[in-house]
Enzyme design. Structure first.
Site, short mmCIF file in Angstrom:
data_model
loop_
_atom_site.label_atom_id
_atom_site.label_comp_id
_atom_site.label_asym_id
_atom_site.label_seq_id
_atom_site.Cartn_x
_atom_site.Cartn_y
_atom_site.Cartn_z
N SER A 129 -8.87 -3.54 8.80
CA SER A 129 -8.61 -3.70 10.23
C SER A 129 -7.13 -3.58 10.52
CB SER A 129 -9.09 -5.10 10.66
OG SER A 129 -8.59 -5.43 11.94
N TYR A 157 -9.22 -14.65 9.01
CA TYR A 157 -9.97 -13.38 8.98
C TYR A 157 -9.07 -12.24 8.52
CZ TYR A 157 -11.51 -8.94 10.94
OH TYR A 157 -11.81 -7.61 11.10
N LYS A 161 -8.98 -9.68 4.97
CA LYS A 161 -8.91 -8.20 4.95
C LYS A 161 -7.76 -7.76 4.04
CE LYS A 161 -12.36 -7.05 7.60
NZ LYS A 161 -13.53 -6.38 7.01
C1 UD1 Z 1 -9.89 -8.64 17.33
C2 UD1 Z 1 -9.07 -8.75 16.09
C3 UD1 Z 1 -9.48 -7.71 15.09
C4 UD1 Z 1 -10.95 -7.75 14.84
C5 UD1 Z 1 -11.65 -7.53 16.15
C6 UD1 Z 1 -13.16 -7.54 15.94
C7 UD1 Z 1 -6.73 -9.46 16.27
C8 UD1 Z 1 -5.36 -9.08 16.70
N1 UD1 Z 1 -7.66 -8.55 16.44
O1 UD1 Z 1 -9.41 -7.50 18.00
O2 UD1 Z 1 -8.83 -7.91 13.89
O3 UD1 Z 1 -11.29 -6.75 13.91
O4 UD1 Z 1 -11.27 -8.55 17.05
O5 UD1 Z 1 -13.70 -8.81 15.99
O6 UD1 Z 1 -6.94 -10.54 15.82
N2 UD1 Z 1 -9.74 -9.89 26.05
C9 UD1 Z 1 -9.81 -10.55 27.26
N3 UD1 Z 1 -10.95 -11.25 27.57
C10 UD1 Z 1 -12.02 -11.33 26.72
C11 UD1 Z 1 -11.93 -10.67 25.47
C12 UD1 Z 1 -10.79 -9.96 25.16
O7 UD1 Z 1 -8.87 -10.49 28.05
O8 UD1 Z 1 -13.02 -11.99 27.05
C13 UD1 Z 1 -8.53 -9.11 25.71
C14 UD1 Z 1 -7.79 -9.65 24.50
O9 UD1 Z 1 -6.83 -10.59 24.87
C15 UD1 Z 1 -7.16 -8.37 23.95
C16 UD1 Z 1 -8.14 -7.27 24.33
O10 UD1 Z 1 -8.95 -7.81 25.36
O11 UD1 Z 1 -5.96 -8.12 24.61
C17 UD1 Z 1 -9.01 -6.84 23.19
O12 UD1 Z 1 -9.62 -7.99 22.61
P1 UD1 Z 1 -10.78 -7.90 21.53
O13 UD1 Z 1 -11.83 -6.98 22.00
O14 UD1 Z 1 -11.17 -9.30 21.18
O15 UD1 Z 1 -10.10 -7.19 20.29
P2 UD1 Z 1 -8.81 -7.60 19.45
O16 UD1 Z 1 -8.35 -8.95 19.74
O17 UD1 Z 1 -7.84 -6.49 19.62
#
Ligand code: UD1
Length: 354
Positions: A129, A157, A161
């Site tokens: 990842s 997590y 990895k």
């Molecule tokens: C996260 C993990 C990644 C993991 C992936 C799959 C980190 C940096 N990344 O990715 O390692 O493989 O999950 O589980 O730890 N967001 C919102 N509201 C929500 C959900 C997300 O605003 O309800 C925003 C988050 O703040 C982020 C973006 O959307 O900025 C993407 O979030 P998400 O889909 O959870 O992915 P990552 O955090 O990038």
């Protein structure tokens, strides 16, 4: 095309695994799936079989920590390559349950590698990842992120990895297992198969952005909480490199092909799988609204612990060395996700969750 062996896919009933199994079958590979169904459904395999033209895929409900269980499967099938997707992946949960994460992810991988060694199976592709990079903005000029960027994951997590990556590099560097390893660092996989038959079906409340947005759109959730709009980005929300899951799946076939072409007995290489383009949370929400013609109510709340401002891939190494490029757009992803979500508002299950 494949040689005469099977590709064994751990986690093949899961989101990325199931899409990759389908691409493998479409390319003529023989596939066997191992999955303990902790966050996946056997129904995904049935649908993959149908989509591939009613090809049979042997399926084993086996935990990768079960040496004897794996040993039996490797005895029954000649495994020429392993694609290793199985693992726990929720960042927040990993903070609560670090031992479970290290046991499942790290110990599970070690068991799998031991079984491979015992059977002389020597091609291994690992689902890593972009989280291994941590906050790449701590350096100058590391966005977009190249594979050379120093690693520094920020959660248990992410540690699992990186530890697995280190184990794989050690094993590939020794004469012990004579293994050829591809380490694929995924950015943010989204979307679904264009048929709408397979897609992402998280258990409980989704942690990730797109599954949550889709559940708001189908009426399962009231609104999206946006985790912070005070980041140093064009609209204040974090930037991610969202990649269509079918493009990501195809990256695995490219990696297997590459590893099969390598004649040296021990080899390891990291490849970023991303598009090279970053999108903010609001940009993604708007793209989804455009694709579905549905408004997504949002509420901006505080930052989520562990989130970083920008994870955008530099994918040029995979582009050149694997001859692989992401081809689909965010709009394609949103369209395909919507097809999956409307056809399967409760995922593979029938009962609403609580
Ligand atoms: C996260 C993990 C990644 C993991 C992936 C799959 C980190 C940096 N990344 O990715 O390692 O493989 O999950 O589980 O730890 N967001 C919102 N509201 C929500 C959900 C997300 O605003 O309800 C925003 C988050 O703040 C982020 C973006 O959307 O900025 C993407 O979030 P998400 O889909 O959870 O992915 P990552 O955090 O990038």
């Amino acid at each position: 095309m494949a040689d005469d062996g099977y590709v064994l896919v751990t986690g093949g009933a899961g989101y990325i695994g199931s899409h990759t199994v389908l691409e493998l079958l479409n390319a003529g590979y023989k596939v066997v799936v191992v999955d303990n169904l902790v966050n996946s459904s056997e129904e995904a395999i049935r649908r993959v079989e149908q989509l591939a033209g009613n090809v049979h895929v042997p399926f084993f409900n086996t935990d990768i920590r079960d040496y004897d269980g794996l040993d039996k499967i490797f005895t029954q099938y000649k495994v020429s390559a392993v694609l290793h997707f199985a693992g726990l992946k929720a960042v927040g949960e990993s903070v609560q349950k670090p031992l479970e994460y290290h046991d499942n992810n790290v110990a599970g991988t070690i068991t799998l590698l031991k079984v491979m060694r015992a059977h002389g199976s020597n091609v291994f592709v690992f689902s890593s990842s972009a989280t291994v990079y941590g906050d790449a903005t701590r350096f100058e000029n590391m966005i977009p992120i190249p594979e050379e960027c120093p690693t520094d994951p920020t959660s248990p997590y992410g540690h699992t990895k990186l530890i697995i990556e280190e184990i794989l590099r050690d094993v590939a560097g020794s004469n012990d297992a004579q293994i050829k390893v591809g380490i694929l660092r995924y950015f943010n996989p989204i979307g679904a198969h264009p048929s709408g038959r397979i897609g992402e079906d998280p258990r409980g409340i989704p942690n990730n952005l797109l599954p949550f947005v889709a559940q708001v759109a189908v009426g399962r959730r009231e609104k999206l909480q946006v985790f912070g709009n005070d980041y140093d980005s064009r609209d204040g929300t974090p930037i991610r490199d969202y990649i269509h899951v079918v493009d990501l799946a195809k990256g695995h076939l490219a990696a297997v092909k590459k590893l099969n072409s390598i004649t040296q007995p021990a080899f390891s290489r990291e490849w970023n799988l991303g598009t090279g383009n970053g999108s903010t949370v609001f940009e993604i929400v708007h793209a989804f609204e455009k694709a579905t013609n549905k408004p997504i109510p949002v509420e901006v709340v505080g930052r989520r612990k562990g989130d970083v401002v920008n994870l955008t891939a530099k994918p040029s190494r995979a582009n050149t060395e694997l001859d692989w490029h992401a081809q689909l757009t965010i709009d394609d992803s949103c369209r395909d996700l919507w097809k999956w979500a409307t056809a399967n508002p409760w995922g593979y299950g029938e009962q609403p969750d609580k």
